[in-house]
Design an enzyme around this catalytic site. Sequence first.
Site, PDB file in Angstrom:
ATOM      1  N   ALA A  13       0.559   3.742   7.123  1.00 58.89           N
ATOM      2  CA  ALA A  13       0.664   5.195   7.202  1.00 58.89           C
ATOM      3  C   ALA A  13      -0.694   5.865   7.401  1.00 58.89           C
ATOM      4  O   ALA A  13      -0.767   7.071   7.622  1.00 58.89           O
ATOM      5  CB  ALA A  13       1.328   5.751   5.946  1.00 58.89           C
ATOM      6  N   ASN A  27       0.823  -1.201   0.000  1.00 56.50           N
ATOM      7  CA  ASN A  27       0.000   0.000   0.000  1.00 56.50           C
ATOM      8  C   ASN A  27       0.861   1.256   0.000  1.00 56.50           C
ATOM      9  O   ASN A  27       1.031   1.902  -1.018  1.00 56.50           O
ATOM     10  CB  ASN A  27      -0.945  -0.008   1.205  1.00 56.50           C
ATOM     11  N   ASP A  28       1.455   1.570   1.148  1.00 60.75           N
ATOM     12  CA  ASP A  28       2.206   2.816   1.265  1.00 60.75           C
ATOM     13  C   ASP A  28       3.413   2.867   0.338  1.00 60.75           C
ATOM     14  O   ASP A  28       3.785   3.940  -0.139  1.00 60.75           O
ATOM     15  CB  ASP A  28       2.678   3.013   2.718  1.00 60.75           C
ATOM     16  N   VAL A  29       4.038   1.706   0.065  1.00 58.80           N
ATOM     17  CA  VAL A  29       5.270   1.704  -0.737  1.00 58.80           C
ATOM     18  C   VAL A  29       4.995   1.882  -2.230  1.00 58.80           C
ATOM     19  O   VAL A  29       5.941   1.956  -3.021  1.00 58.80           O
ATOM     20  CB  VAL A  29       6.073   0.404  -0.508  1.00 58.80           C
TER      21      VAL A  29
END
Length: 468
Positions: free
Chosen positions: A435, A394-396
């Site tokens: 995050a 997701n965040d990456v």
Amino acid sequence: MFDSQIIVNLTYLVAAVLFIVGLKMMAHPRSAVRGNLISSIAMLLAVLITAYQILADGDATWSGWLLIGLGLAIGGAIGAVMAIKVEMTQMPQLVALFNGLGGAASVFVAGAELVGITDTTATPDVMLAIGLSGLIGTVTFWGSLVAFGKLQEIDLFERPLPIAYPQAINALISVAAILMLIVMATAGVGWPYLAIVVLATVLGFTLVMPIGGADMPVVIALLNSYSGLAAAATGFVIENNVLIISGSLVGASGIILTQIMCKAMNRSLVNVLFGTMQSSSGPAGSDDEIYANVRSTSAEDIAMILDTAQRVVFVPGYGLAVAQAQHAVRDLANLLRDKGVEVEYAIHPVAGRMPGHMNVLLAEADVPYEQLKEMDEINPTLGQVDVAIVIGANDVVNPLANTDPNSPISGMPIIEVNKARTVIVIKRSLSPGFAKIPNPLFAADNTLMFFSDGKKAVLDIVSAVKEQ
């Protein structure tokens, strides 16, 4: 006949060399297993020769040997059970606990040495080493417990600290602990050790509690370094060369890994040391607005897209570990390769919840090492990728890192899957990552969402591809 001390020193030298060789081999996935085995042998040698030294010096009693035997038996049993029972998804929590237990061991060993110290042995360097062992080891233990709680998503550890100005409090506690260290070293007295342990206990909590879950890979690397530094300090206390060497290796490698993680998270080391990394809030706009144009797809449609693809890149994340989908992904990759498709895996340094999590996960599924591509290597060519399949990440892969200067992850290097011709995201829902911010990638024009459990989704795609 050899002097017993010569035998001890030579064995310690062999153990130290094996530690260095093992650590070097762990730097590459292909040799990591052998490196871990060599390092384990080195530790066994160190433990056995230490027991031999106790026997040779005539310091052993039946009760002492009983305690050593119990320690070996209990520790070995716990380690064996954990190695067999702990799932790959729980490995970050296990690493956090190992870091903490290493710190706690340093505290107890240094404390035991302090109990038996005399006026002649209470030299400034010894007292300073004892104090440092207590300080760093205690911070490592309690900080690691907090990290474990965050990784385990225990509600108590996910709440913000109910205190104002935590950084100022951390600074005051650190100054007080340093003053106690100075008193120990200059006055040669042991009573400040307890005060150091108490102060470090508070510091362990206040340093790690403010840090958001998305930054736990950095914290784990840093705490790993702390555990090594505590062990090295304890080595000076008990005059054990192999402990000094191994602790220094762990401390140095942990700091290097921390710097790598900081770069991957767009954080500074100062942020990590002083606990200024915070959980993130989302970008402006409601989730309904951000996800207004989300398009879902099916396994059959994905199979049709893959049928015309020449290059496919898988982007694994923690969701893949949770779903235990690594073997299914490998099977899909092998199926595509049999059809002449070029298959690669894009690995972000902090994908998952500890450094190298995805590498270990894919190695467990016997994914060829040459197919694993680091972020910096694969990003320049993602524009030539036909299909990028994001599984649980997701965040990456969140493009806000590159497009929104006000985003909490602004500037964080990401795997730029949005450049691929088609992006397929496999997730259970549109929920945010660690995050805690939405991901506009899910609503991009070239993105299709496949809402399903990761393993089931990949198995369905495999079946659909075979039926074509």
